[in-house]
Design an enzyme around this catalytic site. Structure first.
Site, mmCIF file in Angstrom:
data_model
loop_
_atom_site.group_PDB
_atom_site.id
_atom_site.type_symbol
_atom_site.label_atom_id
_atom_site.label_comp_id
_atom_site.label_asym_id
_atom_site.label_seq_id
_atom_site.Cartn_x
_atom_site.Cartn_y
_atom_site.Cartn_z
ATOM 1 C CE1 TYR A 112 -3.902 2.033 0.197
ATOM 2 C CE2 TYR A 112 -3.391 2.489 2.499
ATOM 3 C CZ TYR A 112 -4.165 2.710 1.375
ATOM 4 O OH TYR A 112 -5.201 3.599 1.427
ATOM 5 N NE ARG A 152 -7.604 12.777 -5.716
ATOM 6 C CZ ARG A 152 -6.995 12.277 -4.651
ATOM 7 N NH1 ARG A 152 -5.779 12.682 -4.330
ATOM 8 N NH2 ARG A 152 -7.594 11.367 -3.892
ATOM 9 C CE LYS A 170 -7.324 2.922 -0.786
ATOM 10 N NZ LYS A 170 -7.466 3.694 0.457
ATOM 11 C CD GLU A 242 -9.165 4.643 -2.742
ATOM 12 O OE1 GLU A 242 -8.318 5.429 -2.276
ATOM 13 O OE2 GLU A 242 -10.114 4.183 -2.098
ATOM 14 C CG ASP A 243 -6.577 7.267 -5.644
ATOM 15 O OD1 ASP A 243 -6.941 7.876 -4.635
ATOM 16 O OD2 ASP A 243 -5.536 6.604 -5.687
ATOM 17 C CG ASP A 265 -10.676 5.040 1.508
ATOM 18 O OD1 ASP A 265 -11.154 4.963 2.650
ATOM 19 O OD2 ASP A 265 -9.468 4.943 1.270
ATOM 20 C CG ASP A 266 -9.570 9.085 -2.600
ATOM 21 O OD1 ASP A 266 -8.487 8.662 -2.173
ATOM 22 O OD2 ASP A 266 -10.095 8.684 -3.647
ATOM 23 C CG ASN A 406 -0.335 8.984 1.730
ATOM 24 O OD1 ASN A 406 0.591 8.871 2.511
ATOM 25 N ND2 ASN A 406 -1.588 8.716 2.061
#
Length: 563
Positions: A112, A152, A170, A242-243, A265-266, A406
Site C-alpha cells: 500500500y 488522481r 486496497k 477510489e482516486d 474512501d478519499d 501521500n
C-alpha cells in the site's frame, strides 16, 4: 443378484472417481486461490495426480512463510519487494495473506502507500498477469468492488490504467486487515484515457492511447457500470470509489449514495481516520475538539471530507453548525478561502469560505498565527516549513500537526521536523509511515500514521455483514470514535495517535462490531435475523489463511473450486 451387481460395479466407479480426481489436481495447483505449493500432502498428491509435478518434500505453511521472509530480507529496493510480494499473491493466495499478517506493520508500506504509488507509476513495466481471468468472474460473486478511473492516484496525478494498483492494494487490505474473503473482492479500473502526456508516449502503457474522455459518454459509462454491478451481484454489493478526480469524486458521491451501497474512501475514509486522530489528540491536550481552530493546507476532496466530518462531530458535541463551520479555515494555492476573493470557490468549498479578516494573510505561515491545528492534504510536498512549525509551537502548548499527503515525498513535513522544531510538544500524524524520532534529550516518539487502512476495511466488513443498502456519513463518524477508543494511555504517551498497525486485525474487527451496532440501532441493516452477539458473529465470518484439505467429499466438489 443386486448385491453382486453392486460389488462388480464398485471398482469401476472408484476408478472413474480416481480419474476424475486426478483431472482436478493440476487446476487446483495452478489456481492461486487453491494452490498450496509443497504443502499438498502425500495423500493429496497421490489422489489428485500431483506426484511428479512437485518436488518430493512436503512443507508446512510455516516453512513457506519463513522462506518468504528470508528472501525479502535480502532485498533493498522497494519496487523489487513489491514485485516479489505481489508475485506470491499470484501463485499462492493463502500464503500471501499469511505473510502479510505475520508482519503487517513492515509490509503494508510495500503493498500500500507509499510503495504502491511507485508501483502504479511503473505498472506497465512490472505487469505479470491479470488478477482474474474472464472465466473466473462467472464462478464467484463479489460482495465488494473497489473502482478507480486513475485520474488522481495518491499525489501523483493522472496515471490512467496504471492506477489499477490502487484497487488491488486496497482489496489486499480488505482481507489482511478485516478478514474479508478475497474471492468476494473485485478490483476495477475504468479506462477512459489519460491526460498524462508521458504515459501516452510510453510503449509499455497498457491503456487507451487517447486523451481522457470528459464528455457525457464518460458519465453514461459510470452509470452503466453501477447498474451492471448491482444487476449481476445484488443491490447490497459494496462499491468503493477510489482516486477519482476532485471534480468527479463529490458529484458521484452525491449522485449515487442514495441509490447504491457506496462510499468514497478519499473523502469519507480519509475524513474518518483524520477525525480519529483529532479525537485522540483531544485526550492528550485535555482540550475538546469544539474549542480547536483548524486550518487546512489544501481544499480538495480530502480536506472537504475531513472538514465536514469535524463539523458533524462538533455538532454532535453540542455546538451549532454555524460555530462549527466558523472554526475551520482553508488555504489553497490561491491563498485563504475568503468571500469575494478573485479566484472563485466551488459549491463544496462555500461552507468553509468565510468573511475576510481585516488583514488577509498572504502566506500560510501568516495564516497559522491564530490556529491550534494544521492539516496538510495538498499533495504538494514540504509546505509545512520550519517557520510554519515554529509559529505553531510559539502559540500552542501542544500544537497539532497532521501532514497527511501521500506518498512520503508529498508529505508536508517529516516527523523529525515536527518533533524537533516543537521540542517534542507537538501531536503529529502523517499519511505515510515515518521512523521513530529520538530528540537530543533522549526522548523517543513513535509518529502516528493516519492511514485509511484503519477505517475502510472495518467499515466494509460491517457493511457487508449487515447487508447495508446505503452508507451514511454517520457510519464514518462512528468508525472514527471506535478507532480513537482503541488507543491506550501508554500508546498516547509514546506519541501515537493511532493503535499499532501490528494490531490492525483486532482494530478492524472492533470497528466492524461498533459500526454494526450503529447500523442495526438506526434501522440501516437488512441482514436478518439480527445477530445477538455481534462480536461473535463478526469473528465467525472472518476469513483465515490456513490451508484447507482437498480430500473430504472430494467427489462432490463444485466446478467453482477448479476454475
Amino acid at each position: 443378484m443386486f448385491s453382486r451387481l453392486r460389488a462388480a460395479a464398485a471398482p469401476c466407479a472408484m476408478a472413474r472417481r480416481g480419474i476424475h480426481m486426478k483431472e482436478k489436481g493440476k487446476p487446483l495447483m495452478l489456481n492461486p486461490r487453491t494452490n498450496k505449493g509443497m504443502a499438498f500432502t502425500l495423500h493429496e498428491r497421490q489422489m489428485l495426480g500431483l506426484q511428479g509435478l512437485l518436488p518430493p518434500k512436503i512443507e508446512t505453511q510455516d516453512i513457506q512463510a519463513l522462506r518468504f521472509h528470508k528472501n525479502l530480507a535480502k532485498m533493498t529496493d522497494p519496487l523489487e519487494k513489491y514485485i516479489y510480494i505481489m508475485g506470491i499473491q499470484e501463485r499462492n493466495e493463502k500464503l500471501f495473506y499469511r505473510v502479510l499478517q505475520d508482519d503487517i506493520e513492515r509490509l503494508m508500506p510495500i503493498v500500500y502507500t507509499p510503495t504502491v504509488g511507485l508501483a502504479c507509476s511503473q505498472y506497465g513495466h512490472i505487469f505479470r498477469r491479470p488478477k482474474l481471468c474472464v472465466g473466473c468472474c462467472f464462478f464467484f460473486c463479489p460482495q465488494a468492488v473497489v473502482v478507480t478511473d486513475g485520474e488522481r492516484i495518491l499525489g501523483l496525478g493522472d496515471l490512467g490504467v496504471y492506477g489499477m494498483g490502487i484497487p488491488v492494494g486496497k482489496l489486499c487490505l480488505y482481507t489482511a486487515c478485516a478478514g474479508i474473503h478475497p474471492d468476494k473482492c473485485l478490483p476495477v479500473c475504468i479506462d477512459v484515457g489519460t491526460d498524462n502526456t508521458t504515459l501516452l508516449k510510453d510503449p509499455f502503457y497498457m491503456g487507451l492511447y487517447q486523451k481522457r474522455d470528459r464528455s457525457q459518454v464518460y458519465d453514461d459509462l459510470i452509470d452503466e457500470f453501477m447498474e451492471a454491478i448491482t444487476d449481476r451481484y445484488g443491490q447490497n454489493t459494496l462499491i468503493q470509489f477510489e482516486d477519482f478526480g476532485n471534480h468527479n469524486a463529490f458529484r458521484f458521491l452525491r449522485k449515487y449514495r442514495e441509490k447504491y451501497c457506496t462510499f468514497n474512501d478519499d473523502i469519507q475514509g480519509t475524513a474518518s481516520v483524520a477525525l480519529a486522530g483529532l479525537l485522540a489528540a483531544q485526550k492528550a491536550t485535555g482540550r475538546p475538539l469544539t474549542e480547536q481552530k483548524v486550518l487546512f493546507l489544501g481544499a480538495g476532496e480530502a480536506a472537504l471530507g475531513i472538514a465536514n466530518l469535524i463539523v458533524m462531530a462538533m455538532v454532535e458535541s453540542g455546538v451549532s453548525a454555524e460555530e462549527a463551520y466558523g472554526r475551520i479555515w482553508m488555504f489553497d494555492k490561491h491563498g485563504l478561502l475568503v468571500q469575494d476573493r478573485e479566484q472563485k470557490v466551488d459549491s463544496n468549498q462555500e461552507p468553509f469560505t468565510h468573511r475576510a479578516p481585516e488583514q488577509i494573510p498572504k502566506t500560510f505561515v501568516e495564516a497559522v498565527t491564530v490556529v491550534s491545528v494544521i492539516l496538510g492534504v495538498a499533495g504538494a510536498g514540504r509546505l509545512f516549513s520550519h517557520e510554519v512549525i515554529k509559529a505553531m509551537a510559539a502559540i500552542n502548548d501542544r500544537p497539532i500537526i497532521f501532514a497527511l499527503s501521500n506518498p512520503t515525498v508529498k508529505a508536508e513535513c517529516t516527523a523529525e521536523e515536527a518533533y524537533t522544531l516543537t521540542e517534542g510538544r507537538c501531536l503529529f500524524a502523517s499519511g505515510s509511515p515515518f521512523d521513530l524520532v529520538t530528540l537530543k534529550d533522549g526522548r523517543t516518539f513513535k509518529p502516528g500514521q493516519g492511514n485509511n487502512a484503519y477505517i475502510f476495511p472495518g467499515v466494509a466488513l460491517a457493511v457487508i455483514l449487515s447487508s447495508v443498502r446505503h452508507i451514511s456519513d454517520k457510519v464514518f463518524l462512528e468508525a472514527a470514535k471506535a478507532l480513537a477508543e482503541q488507543l491506550s494511555d501508554e500508546e498516547l504517551a509514546q506519541g501515537r495517535l493511532y493503535p499499532p498497525l501490528s494490531n490492525i486485525r483486532e482494530v478492524s474487527i472492533s470497528i466492524a462490531v461498533k459500526v454494526m451496532e450503529f447500523l442495526y440501532a438506526n434501522n440501516m441493516a437488512f441482514h436478518y435475523p439480527e445477530p445477538e452477539d455481534k462480536n461473535r458473529y463478526v469473528r465467525s465470518k472472518v476469513w483465515t489463511y490456513e490451508y484447507e484439505s482437498f480430500m473430504p467429499d472430494v467427489y462432490d466438489w463444485p466446478e467453482s473450486k477448479v476454475h
